[in-house]
Enzyme design. Structure first.
Site, PDB file in Angstrom:
ATOM      1  CG  ASP A  53      -0.392  -0.037   2.518  1.00 33.22           C
ATOM      2  OD1 ASP A  53       0.843  -0.124   2.626  1.00 33.22           O
ATOM      3  OD2 ASP A  53      -1.155   0.017   3.515  1.00 33.22           O
ATOM      4  CB  SER A  54       4.579   1.709  -0.228  1.00 35.26           C
ATOM      5  OG  SER A  54       4.753   0.564  -1.038  1.00 35.26           O
ATOM      6  CG  ASP A  92       0.566  -3.983   2.234  1.00 33.50           C
ATOM      7  OD1 ASP A  92       0.635  -4.775   3.187  1.00 33.50           O
ATOM      8  OD2 ASP A  92       1.358  -3.035   2.077  1.00 33.50           O
ATOM      9  CD  GLU A 124       0.705  -1.509   8.107  1.00 37.35           C
ATOM     10  OE1 GLU A 124       0.344  -0.791   9.066  1.00 37.35           O
ATOM     11  OE2 GLU A 124       1.173  -1.060   7.047  1.00 37.35           O
ATOM     12  CD  GLU A 191       8.214  -0.056   7.133  1.00 36.97           C
ATOM     13  OE1 GLU A 191       7.251  -0.806   6.839  1.00 36.97           O
ATOM     14  OE2 GLU A 191       8.352   1.090   6.666  1.00 36.97           O
TER      15      GLU A 191
HETATM   16  O1  KIV Z   1       3.585  -1.073   1.623  1.00 33.89           O
HETATM   17  C1  KIV Z   1       4.739  -1.480   1.518  1.00 33.89           C
HETATM   18  O2  KIV Z   1       5.447  -1.236   0.535  1.00 33.89           O
HETATM   19  C2  KIV Z   1       5.283  -2.274   2.620  1.00 33.89           C
HETATM   20  C3  KIV Z   1       6.749  -2.555   2.598  1.00 33.89           C
HETATM   21  C4  KIV Z   1       7.482  -1.349   3.020  1.00 33.89           C
HETATM   22  C5  KIV Z   1       7.115  -3.721   3.426  1.00 33.89           C
HETATM   23  O3  KIV Z   1       4.575  -2.644   3.497  1.00 33.89           O
END
Ligand code: KIV
Length: 273
Positions: A53-54, A92, A124, A191
């Protein structure tokens, strides 16, 4: 191309990933958000692609991951899946797709699996999501955990500082990691965690740890692809190593194109009919 990618199994599965921990083969993981990039990363031998979700920050331009919706994650995951033949693909679960209650999270995870063709999901949290992880795994959906800095809780913590830096936080993280393992998670992302704590967690659980800013003692590493390829320039966390400078490449190439168009140097005879 790495030897594992060229000589190893056709598809990376949870079993392959477990075997890599056993054989002490570090897992190379990256995020991916689109078909073309996913195909390149897969061809280069990446073991696991996370549709993170980044993408809310590096693809959509938001300040956090909070605004990303489940429909958007599904849209990106479908594109990534089309580009990949070998890597395992994990999606995610975005903010508020599983926080309200476990039943909703469970159904949303099922939706991701049915609609995208991905190999699993990531939540998460630790003890807080243990029951949800258990339900999801029992339904046959591989689950990856995520501890340490969890960007969906950024407003609760108020910043992107490392986690697990006090004895109490460290103890809780170790408990969370064991709880995720017991609940059936196949791997856990750590992280922005002190390297010594990440190494301790890695030794204490049988499932692989995938570090991002968590030192070399983890079973694998993950980076945000736009960071490591030098595309996202807004900030560079200390844990990012830039393996390419694509932003410079793109500006340079596009600048030359603009010049050529202005000078009527493009298209030439060979590029015309
Ligand atoms: O959303 C993401 O890219 C992540 C990574 C940083 C592990 O959760």
């Amino acid at each position: 191309m790495t030897s594992i990618a060229s000589s190893g199994p056709k598809r990376v599965t949870t079993k392959v990933i477990a075997g890599m921990k056993d054989s002490k083969t570090p897992l190379a993981c990256l995020t991916a958000y689109d078909f073309l990039t996913a195909r390149l990363l897969d061809q280069a031998g990446v073991d696991l692609l996370l549709v993170g979700d980044s993408l809310g920050m590096v693809f959509q331009g938001h300040e956090t991951t909070i605004p990303v919706t489940l429909d958007e994650m599904i849209y990106h995951a479908k594109a990534v899946v089309r580009g990949v033949t070998r890597a395992m693909i994990i999606v995610d679960m975005p903010f508020m797709s599983y926080q309200a209650n476990d039943e909703e999270g469970f159904r949303n995870a099922g939706r991701v699996m049915k609609e995208t063709g991905a190999g699993g999901v990531k939540f998460e949290g630790g003890e807080r999501v243990a029951h949800l992880v258990e339900m999801t795994v029992r339904a046959g959906i591989p689950v990856m955990g995520h501890l340490g800095l969890t960007p969906q809780s950024i407003h609760q913590y108020g910043g992107y500082t490392p986690r697990g830096t006090t004895p109490d936080e460290a103890k809780q993280m170790l408990r969370d990691a064991k709880t995720l393992e017991d609940a059936g998670a196949f791997a856990v992302v750590l992280e922005k965690v002190p390297a010594s704590l990440a190494a301790k967690i890695t030794k204490s659980i049988r499932i692989p740890t995938i570090g991002i800013g968590a030192g070399a003692g983890c079973d694998g590493q993950i980076l945000v692809v736009s960071d490591m390829l030098g595309l996202y320039e807004d900030f560079q966390p200390r844990f990012v190593r830039r393996y390419a400078q694509l932003a410079d490449e793109i500006r340079g190439g596009v600048g030359r194109y603009v010049d050529d168009v202005r000078k009527r140097a493009f298209p030439g005879k060979k590029e015309s009919y």
